[in-house]
Motif scaffolding. Structure first.
Motif, PDB file in Angstrom:
ATOM      1  N   GLU A 228       0.855  -1.194   0.000  1.00  0.00           N
ATOM      2  CA  GLU A 228       0.000   0.000   0.000  1.00  0.00           C
ATOM      3  C   GLU A 228       0.882   1.231   0.000  1.00  0.00           C
ATOM      4  OE1 GLU A 228      -2.046   1.107   3.642  1.00  0.00           O
ATOM      5  OE2 GLU A 228      -1.042  -0.530   4.715  1.00  0.00           O
ATOM      6  N   ARG A 229       0.298   2.317  -0.470  1.00  0.00           N
ATOM      7  CA  ARG A 229       0.994   3.619  -0.439  1.00  0.00           C
ATOM      8  C   ARG A 229      -0.072   4.695  -0.373  1.00  0.00           C
ATOM      9  NH1 ARG A 229      -1.477   6.097  -4.810  1.00  0.00           N
ATOM     10  NH2 ARG A 229      -1.424   4.764  -6.666  1.00  0.00           N
ATOM     11  N   HIS A 230       0.176   5.655   0.482  1.00  0.00           N
ATOM     12  CA  HIS A 230      -0.789   6.726   0.690  1.00  0.00           C
ATOM     13  C   HIS A 230      -0.034   8.033   0.941  1.00  0.00           C
ATOM     14  CE1 HIS A 230      -4.030   3.779   1.012  1.00  0.00           C
ATOM     15  NE2 HIS A 230      -3.237   3.087   1.817  1.00  0.00           N
ATOM     16  N   ALA A 231      -0.593   9.117   0.448  1.00  0.00           N
ATOM     17  CA  ALA A 231       0.019  10.420   0.657  1.00  0.00           C
ATOM     18  C   ALA A 231      -0.288  10.924   2.062  1.00  0.00           C
ATOM     19  CB  ALA A 231      -0.484  11.419  -0.378  1.00  0.00           C
ATOM     20  N   PHE A 232       0.693  11.629   2.642  1.00  0.00           N
ATOM     21  CA  PHE A 232       0.443  12.329   3.900  1.00  0.00           C
ATOM     22  C   PHE A 232       1.260  13.609   3.917  1.00  0.00           C
ATOM     23  CE2 PHE A 232       4.239   9.914   4.948  1.00  0.00           C
ATOM     24  CZ  PHE A 232       4.940  10.718   5.847  1.00  0.00           C
ATOM     25  N   ARG A 233       0.888  14.487   4.812  1.00  0.00           N
ATOM     26  CA  ARG A 233       1.501  15.815   4.852  1.00  0.00           C
ATOM     27  C   ARG A 233       1.482  16.319   6.292  1.00  0.00           C
ATOM     28  NH1 ARG A 233      -0.554  21.176   3.803  1.00  0.00           N
ATOM     29  NH2 ARG A 233       0.957  22.439   2.654  1.00  0.00           N
ATOM     30  N   VAL A 234       2.568  16.970   6.694  1.00  0.00           N
ATOM     31  CA  VAL A 234       2.705  17.478   8.060  1.00  0.00           C
ATOM     32  C   VAL A 234       2.756  18.998   8.035  1.00  0.00           C
ATOM     33  CG1 VAL A 234       4.311  17.638  10.009  1.00  0.00           C
ATOM     34  CG2 VAL A 234       3.818  15.419   8.980  1.00  0.00           C
ATOM     35  N   THR A 235       2.054  19.627   8.960  1.00  0.00           N
ATOM     36  CA  THR A 235       2.170  21.069   9.178  1.00  0.00           C
ATOM     37  C   THR A 235       2.818  21.275  10.540  1.00  0.00           C
ATOM     38  OG1 THR A 235       0.060  21.324   8.005  1.00  0.00           O
ATOM     39  CG2 THR A 235       0.945  23.271   9.107  1.00  0.00           C
ATOM     40  N   ARG A 236       3.806  22.157  10.595  1.00  0.00           N
ATOM     41  CA  ARG A 236       4.559  22.371  11.834  1.00  0.00           C
ATOM     42  C   ARG A 236       4.479  23.820  12.295  1.00  0.00           C
ATOM     43  NH1 ARG A 236       7.490  18.175  13.435  1.00  0.00           N
ATOM     44  NH2 ARG A 236       7.869  16.474  11.977  1.00  0.00           N
ATOM     45  N   ASN A 237       4.781  24.006  13.562  1.00  0.00           N
ATOM     46  CA  ASN A 237       4.872  25.349  14.133  1.00  0.00           C
ATOM     47  C   ASN A 237       5.935  26.135  13.374  1.00  0.00           C
ATOM     48  OD1 ASN A 237       5.565  27.611  15.701  1.00  0.00           O
ATOM     49  ND2 ASN A 237       5.188  26.570  17.636  1.00  0.00           N
ATOM     50  N   ALA A 238       5.537  27.286  12.813  1.00  0.00           N
ATOM     51  CA  ALA A 238       6.483  28.097  12.041  1.00  0.00           C
ATOM     52  C   ALA A 238       6.663  29.479  12.642  1.00  0.00           C
ATOM     53  CB  ALA A 238       6.014  28.210  10.595  1.00  0.00           C
ATOM     54  N   ASP A 239       6.178  29.686  13.874  1.00  0.00           N
ATOM     55  CA  ASP A 239       6.378  30.984  14.507  1.00  0.00           C
ATOM     56  C   ASP A 239       7.813  31.094  14.990  1.00  0.00           C
ATOM     57  OD1 ASP A 239       5.013  33.290  14.729  1.00  0.00           O
ATOM     58  OD2 ASP A 239       3.935  32.801  16.571  1.00  0.00           O
ATOM     59  N   LEU A 240       8.344  32.283  14.941  1.00  0.00           N
ATOM     60  CA  LEU A 240       9.731  32.505  15.346  1.00  0.00           C
ATOM     61  C   LEU A 240       9.782  33.177  16.705  1.00  0.00           C
ATOM     62  CD1 LEU A 240      11.241  33.827  11.996  1.00  0.00           C
ATOM     63  CD2 LEU A 240      11.228  31.502  12.868  1.00  0.00           C
ATOM     64  N   GLU A 241      10.769  32.798  17.483  1.00  0.00           N
ATOM     65  CA  GLU A 241      10.954  33.406  18.802  1.00  0.00           C
ATOM     66  C   GLU A 241      12.380  33.931  18.906  1.00  0.00           C
ATOM     67  OE1 GLU A 241       9.228  31.286  22.248  1.00  0.00           O
ATOM     68  OE2 GLU A 241       8.744  29.710  20.818  1.00  0.00           O
ATOM     69  N   VAL A 242      12.514  35.245  18.867  1.00  0.00           N
ATOM     70  CA  VAL A 242      13.825  35.877  19.013  1.00  0.00           C
ATOM     71  C   VAL A 242      13.720  36.899  20.132  1.00  0.00           C
ATOM     72  CG1 VAL A 242      15.579  37.302  17.908  1.00  0.00           C
ATOM     73  CG2 VAL A 242      14.385  35.547  16.583  1.00  0.00           C
ATOM     74  N   ASP A 243      14.543  36.749  21.154  1.00  0.00           N
ATOM     75  CA  ASP A 243      14.574  37.708  22.255  1.00  0.00           C
ATOM     76  C   ASP A 243      15.503  38.850  21.858  1.00  0.00           C
ATOM     77  OD1 ASP A 243      14.795  39.167  24.582  1.00  0.00           O
ATOM     78  OD2 ASP A 243      14.873  37.402  25.888  1.00  0.00           O
ATOM     79  N   GLU A 244      14.906  39.964  21.418  1.00  0.00           N
ATOM     80  CA  GLU A 244      15.721  41.074  20.910  1.00  0.00           C
ATOM     81  C   GLU A 244      16.549  41.722  22.017  1.00  0.00           C
ATOM     82  OE1 GLU A 244      13.647  43.693  18.069  1.00  0.00           O
ATOM     83  OE2 GLU A 244      11.982  42.291  18.246  1.00  0.00           O
ATOM     84  N   ASP A 245      16.116  41.590  23.257  1.00  0.00           N
ATOM     85  CA  ASP A 245      16.884  42.182  24.357  1.00  0.00           C
ATOM     86  C   ASP A 245      18.121  41.362  24.703  1.00  0.00           C
ATOM     87  OD1 ASP A 245      15.169  44.389  24.795  1.00  0.00           O
ATOM     88  OD2 ASP A 245      13.762  43.072  25.836  1.00  0.00           O
ATOM     89  N   GLU A 246      18.130  40.098  24.261  1.00  0.00           N
ATOM     90  CA  GLU A 246      19.214  39.205  24.652  1.00  0.00           C
ATOM     91  C   GLU A 246      20.168  38.890  23.507  1.00  0.00           C
ATOM     92  OE1 GLU A 246      19.832  38.139  27.712  1.00  0.00           O
ATOM     93  OE2 GLU A 246      18.132  39.310  28.445  1.00  0.00           O
ATOM     94  N   THR A 247      19.943  39.464  22.321  1.00  0.00           N
ATOM     95  CA  THR A 247      20.801  39.157  21.188  1.00  0.00           C
ATOM     96  C   THR A 247      21.634  40.374  20.800  1.00  0.00           C
ATOM     97  OG1 THR A 247      20.862  38.370  18.905  1.00  0.00           O
ATOM     98  CG2 THR A 247      18.997  39.759  19.505  1.00  0.00           C
TER      99      THR A 247
END
Length: 695
Positions: A228-247
């Motif tokens: 058997e073969r079946h299509a599948f697809r994943v959606t992932r968290n794409a939000d970014l987290e950058v601490d501008e005070d610490e970089t």
């Protein structure tokens, strides 16, 4: 009454606790309206395919950002019960149920309506079993020459751990059996991102990429029996987290986050509905997916790829072409002379972005009398002539300052590349204010005119400096040489590039320092005018209305009798028509060929309407965590034009979606006699001031 009292219920008792809707549901209802356009047989056929593509892309982004953010807050223990009193976990379940319903509805629309209509028009999306012998032979050649070298099957067994599945990739889950040992094994095959979603067979026939790969699995698993073969697809968290005070280096930190984005946690697993329970069990276990995160729908998956088919050169199946016009004031006069003589209000895409905004910056780059150019860039196109104009200006020795917002979601990498290119050309590039996104749309050109006076020529817009989207996004821009506007933009750019706590401007309302309070004062003034028997009314056009304090202010205005008209394209959590709360509030939404993107605020002001336009939506992030700017429109004819547009959109004789108190929307396209209502965008295209050309 103070502006603060507008939002505390001091005018007419406490506001009811259930006065807000869930923002996430409001957004899903917006995407449902997009889907309804795909379902509409009166919409040109290829445009219906495009709406299916837009719906799919929108839903991807919703999961990648909104659902991912909600899940992260739950996981970190910072999620709280929403204003609708829904527990975060209950809200996730509601989102899952609603999204599943919409995804199945999209599949029905494709299979039962759009695909059959495309077939009747000679455009067919066929599966592997439907290919004729000649097509199969051509696909065999294509597979071995262009697909096979890109494929890497990953087996899953004790020696081969389950491979990482990147976000939004399309994959095949394959079960094979070794005929010698009888052992059954699972494997994953990723569809190469370099391939189109649908492969062109010629003669307007297309086959899904995964079908071509599936038709050659024996090549990948030679000697094995494919069960058997079946299509599948994943959606992932794409939000970014950058601490501008610490970089120490924001660009480097953001680039690191972009590399990590593809490894974010799973938020959705899409599978073909024909997939076996065993295969789903493996994916669920290895990907860590909860049952409510698994969406079984009819294939083909990833219908965002329909945009390629929507672009086929079949003009009879698409919206008729439109040629934007050049404003009459610019048709015969020198550009800078025309702007100096009077402010120009331009409405895109009906009026040309190329001959107005692009031309403004190109002329500034080439004019030897121009000594400085300052501009904000939030999103722009990959081959932006505006960026090229800024580079030309810098190379010509002009002072060029560009504020590039590198945190613009999903445009981060593109903006980093542009920022480096601008820097290499000698532009002064700034990345904004720490802790804020710079979302305002501003350009300032300093020129020494023939009379020896150093003048500032300004552009304040509602949309991005993006020539590509300017053809399909509805936006306004104001070109001005008014000294007050020039002073305002100079002050604001100095705030953005240096250190300043300036909050008060002459013709601008700027967030986060003063925009919220300024709008509150305007609402309060309408309430006061209504009590005194003066003309009072509020008209607002935005993409999203979710800020609870602003909504409470509008509720209070309605409770004292002020008519409130709201034109909201996307998510709206205000509930119109609630007895004793919002009886004078009407909410409309218009979706169509062009994406309604401008933000307009009209306050009746006792009979002399005060009109603002700019970049800000009514969301906490826009009012409190972004640099936004609204400009007050001074010329009476321009104010009348914007008021007229608002009234036309809200008229019962205009087709629109109309919001109900429970948050539902119903589309109204015909009157009681069955006659079609006016289509706003079509009316603007055929306006006597515009020269729309149908091919």
């Amino acid at each position: 009454m103070t502006a603060e009292s507008v939002i505390t219920g001091q005018t007419s008792g406490e506001l009811p606790a259930d006065r807000f809707l869930d923002r996430e549901e409001g957004w899903l209802r917006f995407n449902q309206r997009v889907l309804e356009l795909a379902e509409d047989a009166d919409v040109p056929l290829l445009e219906r395919a495009r709406y299916l593509s837009i719906f799919a892309g929108n839903l991807d982004e919703f999961f990648m950002v909104r659902v991912a953010g909600l899940k992260r807050r739950i996981a970190t223990g910072v999620a709280v019960t929403s204003a609708t009193r829904h527990h975060p976990d209950d809200l996730l379940q509601h989102i899952s149920d609603f999204s599943r319903e919409l995804m199945l509805r999209q599949a029905r629309c494709f299979h039962e309506s759009v695909a059959p209509a495309l077939a009747e028009a000679g455009i067919r999306i066929v599966r592997w079993d439907e290919l004729d012998a000649a097509e199969r032979a051509r696909m065999h050649e294509f597979f071995h020459g262009s697909v096979y070298p890109l494929l890497t099957p990953f087996a899953v067994d004790p020696a081969h751990p389950f491979p990482y599945i990147s976000g939004r990739s399309l994959n095949l889950a394959v079960t094979v059996r070794d005929p010698q040992t009888g052992r059954t094994m699972f494997a994953r095959v990723k569809m190469p991102s370099a391939l189109p979603r649908f492969i062109d067979l010629g003669a307007d026939r297309f086959v899904p990429t995964e079908d071509v790969v599936a038709g050659h699995l024996q090549v990948l698993f030679e000697g094995m029996e494919v069960l058997e073969r079946h299509a599948f697809r994943v959606t992932r968290n794409a939000d970014l987290e950058v601490d501008e005070d610490e970089t120490d280096d924001l660009v480097q930190s953001l680039e690191n986050e972009l590399r990590r984005r593809r490894f974010g946690p799973l938020v959705r697993l899409e599978v073909e509905e024909t997939i076996s329970e065993d295969a789903v069990a493996i994916l669920r276990r290895e990907l860590g997916a909860e049952d409510r995160e698994i969406y079984a729908v009819p294939g083909p998956l990833s219908l965002a790829g329909l945009d390629r088919i929507a672009n086929l050169p079949r003009p009879e199946l698409r919206f008729s072409p439109m040629v934007p016009v050049e404003p009459q004031d610019l048709a015969h006069d020198d550009f800078f002379d025309a702007v100096r003589r009077r402010e120009l209000l331009v409405h895109h895409p009906y009026e040309s972005f190329t001959t107005t905004t692009e031309r403004f910056l190109a002329l500034a780059a080439a004019d030897p009398r121009v000594v400085a150019v300052k501009q904000t860039l939030y999103r722009t196109s990959g081959d932006s002539p505006i960026v090229e104009s800024l580079i030309d200006a810098a190379r010509a020795g002009k002072e060029v300052v560009v504020l590039v917002e590198i945190k613009a979601r999903f445009d981060e990498q593109n903006n980093i590349l542009w920022a480096r290119k601008l820097e290499e050309a000698g532009c002064h590039v700034v990345y904004g204010v720490v802790g804020l996104k710079t979302h305002c749309k501003l350009a300032l050109v300093v020129r020494q005119d023939d009379d020896g006076v150093l003048r500032r020529y300004c552009h304040v817009g509602t949309g991005n400096y993006n020539p590509s989207t300017a053809r399909i996004y509805e936006d306004f821009g104001l070109l001005s040489a008014d000294p007050e506007v020039g002073e305002d933009l100079s002050d604001l750019f100095n705030h953005l590039t240096g250190f300043s706590r300036k909050a008060e401007y002459r013709r601008l309302l700027v967030a986060p320092s003063a925009l919220r309070d300024g709008l509150m004062r305007c609402v309060q003034q309408e309430m006061d005018n209504h009590r005194r028997g003066l003309p009072a009314r509020i008209r607002i056009k935005v993409n999203s209305l979710v800020d609870e304090d602003i909504i409470d202010a509008l509720y209070e205005a309605s409770r004292v009798g002020v008519p409130v008209d709201l034109w909201v394209r996307g998510s709206c959590v205000l509930r119109p028509g609630l007895e004793g709360v919002s009886e004078t509030i009407r909410v409309r939404s218009i979706l169509g060929r062009f994406l309604e993107h401008s933000r307009i605020f009209v306050f009746e002001n006792g009979g002399e309407p005060q009109v603002w336009l700019g970049s800000a939506d009514l969301m906490p992030r826009n009012l409190d965590r972004r640099v936004e700017a609204l400009i007050r429109i001074e010329e009476s004819a321009q104010r009348a034009r914007l008021v007229g547009l608002m009234d036309l959109a809200m008229a019962d004789s205009t087709a629109s979606w109309r919001m109900e108190p429970d948050g539902g929307w119903h589309r109204v396209t015909r009157d009681d006699a069955g006659e079609r209502l006016l289509e706003l965008q079509s009316a603007l295209r055929s306006d006597r001031h515009l020269r729309a050309v149908d091919g």
